[in-house]
Design a protein around this motif. Sequence first.
Motif, PDB file in Angstrom:
ATOM      1  N   TYR A  27      -7.376  -1.583  12.608  1.00 16.00           N
ATOM      2  CA  TYR A  27      -8.781  -1.273  12.322  1.00 16.00           C
ATOM      3  C   TYR A  27      -9.104   0.157  12.757  1.00 16.00           C
ATOM      4  CZ  TYR A  27      -9.941  -6.346  11.999  1.00 16.00           C
ATOM      5  OH  TYR A  27     -10.039  -7.668  11.655  1.00 16.00           O
ATOM      6  N   THR A  28     -10.255   0.637  12.320  1.00 14.27           N
ATOM      7  CA  THR A  28     -10.855   1.824  12.932  1.00 14.27           C
ATOM      8  C   THR A  28     -11.991   1.303  13.815  1.00 14.27           C
ATOM      9  OG1 THR A  28     -12.587   2.194  11.278  1.00 14.27           O
ATOM     10  CG2 THR A  28     -10.412   3.171  10.823  1.00 14.27           C
ATOM     11  N   PRO A  29     -12.473   2.093  14.759  1.00 17.17           N
ATOM     12  CA  PRO A  29     -13.597   1.617  15.579  1.00 17.17           C
ATOM     13  C   PRO A  29     -14.840   1.281  14.750  1.00 17.17           C
ATOM     14  CG  PRO A  29     -12.571   3.517  16.608  1.00 17.17           C
ATOM     15  CD  PRO A  29     -11.946   3.373  15.237  1.00 17.17           C
ATOM     16  N   GLU A  30     -14.963   1.893  13.566  1.00 17.26           N
ATOM     17  CA  GLU A  30     -16.135   1.681  12.713  1.00 17.26           C
ATOM     18  C   GLU A  30     -15.915   0.617  11.641  1.00 17.26           C
ATOM     19  OE1 GLU A  30     -14.649   4.836  13.004  1.00 17.26           O
ATOM     20  OE2 GLU A  30     -15.914   5.349  14.710  1.00 17.26           O
ATOM     21  N   THR A  31     -14.766  -0.021  11.619  1.00 18.15           N
ATOM     22  CA  THR A  31     -14.486  -1.035  10.604  1.00 18.15           C
ATOM     23  C   THR A  31     -15.576  -2.096  10.608  1.00 18.15           C
ATOM     24  OG1 THR A  31     -12.104  -0.683  10.694  1.00 18.15           O
ATOM     25  CG2 THR A  31     -12.837  -2.818   9.880  1.00 18.15           C
ATOM     26  N   THR A  32     -15.992  -2.510   9.421  1.00 15.29           N
ATOM     27  CA  THR A  32     -16.982  -3.577   9.297  1.00 15.29           C
ATOM     28  C   THR A  32     -16.317  -4.809   8.717  1.00 15.29           C
ATOM     29  OG1 THR A  32     -17.651  -2.791   7.103  1.00 15.29           O
ATOM     30  CG2 THR A  32     -18.918  -1.986   8.995  1.00 15.29           C
ATOM     31  N   ILE A  33     -16.718  -5.952   9.226  1.00 12.75           N
ATOM     32  CA  ILE A  33     -16.175  -7.227   8.768  1.00 12.75           C
ATOM     33  C   ILE A  33     -17.353  -8.108   8.384  1.00 12.75           C
ATOM     34  CG2 ILE A  33     -14.808  -9.260   9.350  1.00 12.75           C
ATOM     35  CD1 ILE A  33     -14.303  -6.233  11.459  1.00 12.75           C
ATOM     36  N   TRP A  34     -17.327  -8.589   7.152  1.00 15.42           N
ATOM     37  CA  TRP A  34     -18.410  -9.430   6.637  1.00 15.42           C
ATOM     38  C   TRP A  34     -17.828 -10.738   6.153  1.00 15.42           C
ATOM     39  CZ3 TRP A  34     -19.114 -11.580   1.827  1.00 15.42           C
ATOM     40  CH2 TRP A  34     -20.379 -12.150   1.583  1.00 15.42           C
ATOM     41  N   HIS A  35     -18.538 -11.830   6.423  1.00 20.27           N
ATOM     42  CA  HIS A  35     -18.159 -13.149   5.908  1.00 20.27           C
ATOM     43  C   HIS A  35     -19.376 -13.755   5.223  1.00 20.27           C
ATOM     44  CE1 HIS A  35     -15.969 -12.554   9.734  1.00 20.27           C
ATOM     45  NE2 HIS A  35     -14.958 -13.110   9.113  1.00 20.27           N
ATOM     46  N   PHE A  44     -21.913 -15.004  12.619  1.00 24.80           N
ATOM     47  CA  PHE A  44     -20.839 -14.042  12.392  1.00 24.80           C
ATOM     48  C   PHE A  44     -20.744 -13.586  10.945  1.00 24.80           C
ATOM     49  CE2 PHE A  44     -17.467 -16.561  10.483  1.00 24.80           C
ATOM     50  CZ  PHE A  44     -17.669 -17.839  10.955  1.00 24.80           C
ATOM     51  N   GLY A  45     -21.873 -13.516  10.271  1.00 27.73           N
ATOM     52  CA  GLY A  45     -21.892 -12.972   8.921  1.00 27.73           C
ATOM     53  C   GLY A  45     -21.412 -11.537   8.895  1.00 27.73           C
ATOM     54  N   GLN A  46     -21.921 -10.708   9.781  1.00 24.90           N
ATOM     55  CA  GLN A  46     -21.505  -9.305   9.915  1.00 24.90           C
ATOM     56  C   GLN A  46     -20.962  -9.133  11.324  1.00 24.90           C
ATOM     57  OE1 GLN A  46     -21.905  -7.017   7.342  1.00 24.90           O
ATOM     58  NE2 GLN A  46     -20.829  -5.460   8.506  1.00 24.90           N
ATOM     59  N   GLN A  47     -19.724  -8.634  11.435  1.00 25.17           N
ATOM     60  CA  GLN A  47     -19.091  -8.519  12.739  1.00 25.17           C
ATOM     61  C   GLN A  47     -18.604  -7.109  13.023  1.00 25.17           C
ATOM     62  OE1 GLN A  47     -15.914 -11.462  12.383  1.00 25.17           O
ATOM     63  NE2 GLN A  47     -16.906 -12.595  14.028  1.00 25.17           N
ATOM     64  N   TRP A 102     -11.454  -9.137   0.315  1.00 25.10           N
ATOM     65  CA  TRP A 102     -11.362  -7.751  -0.129  1.00 25.10           C
ATOM     66  C   TRP A 102     -11.109  -6.940   1.133  1.00 25.10           C
ATOM     67  CZ3 TRP A 102     -10.488  -3.660  -2.782  1.00 25.10           C
ATOM     68  CH2 TRP A 102     -11.068  -2.446  -2.467  1.00 25.10           C
ATOM     69  N   ILE A 103     -10.042  -6.162   1.154  1.00 25.72           N
ATOM     70  CA  ILE A 103      -9.692  -5.330   2.308  1.00 25.72           C
ATOM     71  C   ILE A 103      -9.678  -3.878   1.850  1.00 25.72           C
ATOM     72  CG2 ILE A 103      -7.941  -4.825   4.055  1.00 25.72           C
ATOM     73  CD1 ILE A 103      -6.965  -7.750   3.686  1.00 25.72           C
ATOM     74  N   ARG A 104     -10.600  -3.078   2.399  1.00 25.11           N
ATOM     75  CA  ARG A 104     -10.633  -1.642   2.072  1.00 25.11           C
ATOM     76  C   ARG A 104      -9.708  -0.915   3.039  1.00 25.11           C
ATOM     77  NH1 ARG A 104     -16.218   0.376   1.778  1.00 25.11           N
ATOM     78  NH2 ARG A 104     -16.108   0.415   4.032  1.00 25.11           N
ATOM     79  N   ILE A 105      -8.890  -0.040   2.491  1.00 24.80           N
ATOM     80  CA  ILE A 105      -7.906   0.697   3.278  1.00 24.80           C
ATOM     81  C   ILE A 105      -8.100   2.187   3.035  1.00 24.80           C
ATOM     82  CG2 ILE A 105      -5.441   1.118   3.635  1.00 24.80           C
ATOM     83  CD1 ILE A 105      -5.030  -1.837   2.663  1.00 24.80           C
ATOM     84  N   GLU A 106      -8.204   2.913   4.136  1.00 29.65           N
ATOM     85  CA  GLU A 106      -8.336   4.364   4.070  1.00 29.65           C
ATOM     86  C   GLU A 106      -7.450   4.977   5.143  1.00 29.65           C
ATOM     87  OE1 GLU A 106     -12.471   5.447   4.486  1.00 29.65           O
ATOM     88  OE2 GLU A 106     -13.098   3.978   2.999  1.00 29.65           O
ATOM     89  N   GLU A 107      -6.629   5.930   4.726  1.00 30.61           N
ATOM     90  CA  GLU A 107      -5.774   6.683   5.645  1.00 30.61           C
ATOM     91  C   GLU A 107      -4.973   5.776   6.577  1.00 30.61           C
ATOM     92  OE1 GLU A 107      -8.054   9.745   7.557  1.00 30.61           O
ATOM     93  OE2 GLU A 107      -8.826  10.495   5.651  1.00 30.61           O
ATOM     94  N   GLY A 108      -4.423   4.696   6.009  1.00 31.85           N
ATOM     95  CA  GLY A 108      -3.544   3.827   6.764  1.00 31.85           C
ATOM     96  C   GLY A 108      -4.227   2.863   7.717  1.00 31.85           C
ATOM     97  N   HIS A 109      -5.544   2.674   7.560  1.00 34.22           N
ATOM     98  CA  HIS A 109      -6.288   1.745   8.412  1.00 34.22           C
ATOM     99  C   HIS A 109      -7.197   0.866   7.565  1.00 34.22           C
ATOM    100  CE1 HIS A 109      -5.151   3.567  12.234  1.00 34.22           C
ATOM    101  NE2 HIS A 109      -5.258   4.725  11.621  1.00 34.22           N
ATOM    102  N   ILE A 110      -7.445  -0.325   8.052  1.00 36.81           N
ATOM    103  CA  ILE A 110      -8.439  -1.190   7.413  1.00 36.81           C
ATOM    104  C   ILE A 110      -9.815  -0.722   7.864  1.00 36.81           C
ATOM    105  CG2 ILE A 110      -9.383  -3.530   7.320  1.00 36.81           C
ATOM    106  CD1 ILE A 110      -6.505  -4.572   7.536  1.00 36.81           C
ATOM    107  N   THR A 111     -10.663  -0.378   6.890  1.00 40.62           N
ATOM    108  CA  THR A 111     -11.995   0.129   7.220  1.00 40.62           C
ATOM    109  C   THR A 111     -13.108  -0.856   6.885  1.00 40.62           C
ATOM    110  OG1 THR A 111     -12.143   1.269   5.095  1.00 40.62           O
ATOM    111  CG2 THR A 111     -11.275   2.539   6.971  1.00 40.62           C
ATOM    112  N   ALA A 112     -12.794  -1.881   6.104  1.00 42.94           N
ATOM    113  CA  ALA A 112     -13.787  -2.919   5.807  1.00 42.94           C
ATOM    114  C   ALA A 112     -13.072  -4.165   5.305  1.00 42.94           C
ATOM    115  CB  ALA A 112     -14.788  -2.446   4.760  1.00 42.94           C
ATOM    116  N   ILE A 113     -13.660  -5.305   5.647  1.00 43.11           N
ATOM    117  CA  ILE A 113     -13.192  -6.592   5.140  1.00 43.11           C
ATOM    118  C   ILE A 113     -14.416  -7.358   4.669  1.00 43.11           C
ATOM    119  CG2 ILE A 113     -12.175  -8.830   5.731  1.00 43.11           C
ATOM    120  CD1 ILE A 113     -10.481  -7.385   7.822  1.00 43.11           C
ATOM    121  N   GLU A 114     -14.313  -7.923   3.481  1.00 40.34           N
ATOM    122  CA  GLU A 114     -15.324  -8.853   2.977  1.00 40.34           C
ATOM    123  C   GLU A 114     -14.596 -10.147   2.679  1.00 40.34           C
ATOM    124  OE1 GLU A 114     -17.309  -7.096  -0.346  1.00 40.34           O
ATOM    125  OE2 GLU A 114     -18.014  -5.391   0.846  1.00 40.34           O
ATOM    126  N   GLU A 115     -14.948 -11.192   3.427  1.00 40.29           N
ATOM    127  CA  GLU A 115     -14.266 -12.474   3.292  1.00 40.29           C
ATOM    128  C   GLU A 115     -15.221 -13.500   2.707  1.00 40.29           C
ATOM    129  OE1 GLU A 115     -12.484 -16.006   6.107  1.00 40.29           O
ATOM    130  OE2 GLU A 115     -12.564 -13.984   6.913  1.00 40.29           O
TER     131      GLU A 115
END
Length: 136
Positions: A27-35, A44-47, A102-115
């Motif tokens: 992850y990055t420190p700013e990664t967002t995770i949504w369910h 835990f809709g937005q984590q 859906w997993i967003r990937i930028e510069e070799g890190h996961i930056t967002a997940i929508e589950e």
Amino acid sequence: MTTNDELVDRFFAALVAGDTDELRNIYTPETTIWHNTGGVAEDFGQQSVEDNIAMNGLIAELLDDHRFDHIRRGHVEGGVYQMTVLRGVLDGQPVEHYMAIWIRIEEGHITAIEEYFDSVTAAPVVTAVMSAMPAA
């Protein structure tokens, strides 16, 4: 296998192993995770990264013999889309929790997940996790 495949495989391996250091590296420190919670648990809709790591640690503790079986993975611009089943044993009962991610990937890190998950198959896992989480 693409670089994105390798990253996503590392991510799921870290989830199963409960490897919090590896998750923080992915992850990055700013990664967002949504369910989508389907009304099961709005808490835990937005984590944040740390909340997600804590939740996944509880899943690793609560589900015996858990694993992720990947049904299909598609490559799209900016990341991957994956259909997955979390399988394990919870309180002696088999669990099959279906999800599309859906997993967003930028510069070799996961930056967002929508589950997006089936709230019926997720309910036993979500209920157990919510019960095990420390009160805020």
